[in-house]
Design an enzyme around this catalytic site. Sequence first.
Site, PDB file in Angstrom:
ATOM      1  N   ARG A 167     -63.252 -36.560   4.208  1.00  0.00           N
ATOM      2  CA  ARG A 167     -62.878 -35.527   5.188  1.00  0.00           C
ATOM      3  C   ARG A 167     -61.391 -35.161   5.042  1.00  0.00           C
ATOM      4  O   ARG A 167     -61.045 -34.128   4.478  1.00  0.00           O
ATOM      5  CB  ARG A 167     -63.194 -36.008   6.618  1.00  0.00           C
ATOM      6  CG  ARG A 167     -63.276 -34.868   7.637  1.00  0.00           C
ATOM      7  CD  ARG A 167     -61.951 -34.250   8.009  1.00  0.00           C
ATOM      8  NE  ARG A 167     -61.027 -35.196   8.621  1.00  0.00           N
ATOM      9  CZ  ARG A 167     -59.790 -34.895   8.959  1.00  0.00           C
ATOM     10  NH1 ARG A 167     -59.322 -33.673   8.764  1.00  0.00           N
ATOM     11  NH2 ARG A 167     -58.994 -35.808   9.481  1.00  0.00           N
ATOM     12  N   ASP A 168     -60.519 -36.018   5.526  1.00  0.00           N
ATOM     13  CA  ASP A 168     -59.095 -35.644   5.508  1.00  0.00           C
ATOM     14  C   ASP A 168     -58.615 -35.434   4.079  1.00  0.00           C
ATOM     15  O   ASP A 168     -57.811 -34.546   3.800  1.00  0.00           O
ATOM     16  CB  ASP A 168     -58.259 -36.743   6.186  1.00  0.00           C
ATOM     17  CG  ASP A 168     -56.919 -36.222   6.679  1.00  0.00           C
ATOM     18  OD1 ASP A 168     -56.754 -34.998   6.789  1.00  0.00           O
ATOM     19  OD2 ASP A 168     -56.030 -37.039   6.952  1.00  0.00           O
ATOM     20  N   HIS A 212     -52.775 -44.013  10.810  1.00  0.00           N
ATOM     21  CA  HIS A 212     -53.156 -42.982   9.839  1.00  0.00           C
ATOM     22  C   HIS A 212     -51.864 -42.384   9.284  1.00  0.00           C
ATOM     23  O   HIS A 212     -51.140 -41.697   9.998  1.00  0.00           O
ATOM     24  CB  HIS A 212     -53.980 -41.929  10.592  1.00  0.00           C
ATOM     25  CG  HIS A 212     -54.421 -40.766   9.762  1.00  0.00           C
ATOM     26  ND1 HIS A 212     -55.708 -40.645   9.283  1.00  0.00           N
ATOM     27  CD2 HIS A 212     -53.775 -39.663   9.337  1.00  0.00           C
ATOM     28  CE1 HIS A 212     -55.815 -39.514   8.606  1.00  0.00           C
ATOM     29  NE2 HIS A 212     -54.644 -38.895   8.619  1.00  0.00           N
ATOM     30  N   HIS A 264     -49.590 -40.381   6.144  1.00  0.00           N
ATOM     31  CA  HIS A 264     -49.513 -39.532   4.952  1.00  0.00           C
ATOM     32  C   HIS A 264     -48.251 -39.907   4.186  1.00  0.00           C
ATOM     33  O   HIS A 264     -47.231 -40.284   4.775  1.00  0.00           O
ATOM     34  CB  HIS A 264     -49.500 -38.051   5.347  1.00  0.00           C
ATOM     35  CG  HIS A 264     -50.851 -37.559   5.767  1.00  0.00           C
ATOM     36  ND1 HIS A 264     -51.678 -36.834   4.939  1.00  0.00           N
ATOM     37  CD2 HIS A 264     -51.540 -37.728   6.917  1.00  0.00           C
ATOM     38  CE1 HIS A 264     -52.811 -36.564   5.568  1.00  0.00           C
ATOM     39  NE2 HIS A 264     -52.763 -37.100   6.779  1.00  0.00           N
ATOM     40  N   CYS A 274     -52.790 -31.642   4.921  1.00  0.00           N
ATOM     41  CA  CYS A 274     -53.225 -30.912   6.107  1.00  0.00           C
ATOM     42  C   CYS A 274     -52.922 -29.449   5.865  1.00  0.00           C
ATOM     43  O   CYS A 274     -51.770 -29.084   5.662  1.00  0.00           O
ATOM     44  CB  CYS A 274     -52.511 -31.408   7.356  1.00  0.00           C
ATOM     45  SG  CYS A 274     -52.876 -30.398   8.803  1.00  0.00           S
ATOM     46  N   ASN A 285     -53.055 -38.576   2.130  1.00  0.00           N
ATOM     47  CA  ASN A 285     -53.101 -39.825   2.880  1.00  0.00           C
ATOM     48  C   ASN A 285     -52.534 -40.949   2.033  1.00  0.00           C
ATOM     49  O   ASN A 285     -52.473 -40.839   0.815  1.00  0.00           O
ATOM     50  CB  ASN A 285     -54.550 -40.185   3.212  1.00  0.00           C
ATOM     51  CG  ASN A 285     -55.231 -39.165   4.094  1.00  0.00           C
ATOM     52  OD1 ASN A 285     -56.037 -38.374   3.630  1.00  0.00           O
ATOM     53  ND2 ASN A 285     -54.892 -39.178   5.351  1.00  0.00           N
TER      54      ASN A 285
END
Length: 303
Positions: free
Chosen positions: A15-16, A208, A210, A241, A250
């Site tokens: 997903r991300d 989470h 990055h 993003c 990430n």
Amino acid sequence: MILPSAIEFVEVGPRDGLQNEAVILATNDKLSLIERLIDAGARRIEVASFVNPRRVPQMADAEDVCAGLPPRGDVTYVGLVLNLRGAERALATGRIDQLGAVAVATDSFAMANQGQTCAGSVAAACDIVALANRGGASGQVTIAAAFGCPYEGEVDPSHVVEMARTLAQSGPAEIALADTIGVADPWRVTELVRRVSDAVAPLPVRVHFHNTRGTGLANVWAAVGAGATIVDASVGGLGGCPFALGAAGNVCSEDVVYMLERAGIATGMRIDALIATSQWLGSLIDKQLPGMAARAPAFPPGA
Ligand code: ZN
């Protein structure tokens, strides 16, 4: 610093990770990725987001991905949702075990990311968690831009602590702190993880990160030492993003697993399988992924 003997690893690559890739993966390739990640040991995977496909074209096949998920009682499939409509879509698939809601720490970024104020995003996240709990799933909330905002700059840690306190009352499985734009540093991470852990206990804290400014791994280390027990990462360091300028991927799953396992902190992941998946994915999207471990020889040799 007291290090835990294990953390829970959450793979967010499907997903991300994929969301900000220019190459749109075919549904079958996404499912192959998810199967490889399960084989590598992943037991919680963010598989899709249920958002407007015009804004995030990579996620337009969320329902098809869910229909093809391997039926595994031991794997928690997470769907990211930003509002009740998305939550209803995710639950309607019958395959999403956990809804991931997002509350954003500043008004400007909340507006850009999801068309809500900060307070509006907190209220929406609470509604999503309540809906998940009623719908036989679980819910969790990520506080985005918890360490800094692309529009407003510094974010007051006390504001994030208050958001976490409010969100914790809605019955989530955990509260996560996200460094959406990769500005966090280990010092601030230590402070915020400690304060939020105290505020939401006994709820666990997930982190989470990055790696936009190269502090991703250091931030994971600081967070785990400060009491975070759940860590997000993306195979190969994929991701970014689309709504945050210059946001890099990430933290890389295999790099995080290497670091933690070397310190005796179990992740449940097989690094050799993760590396093979990272290399497979890099060739599939024709890109040198930013993770480091997949480009280095195994250590110890033959491992
Ligand atoms: Zn992210």
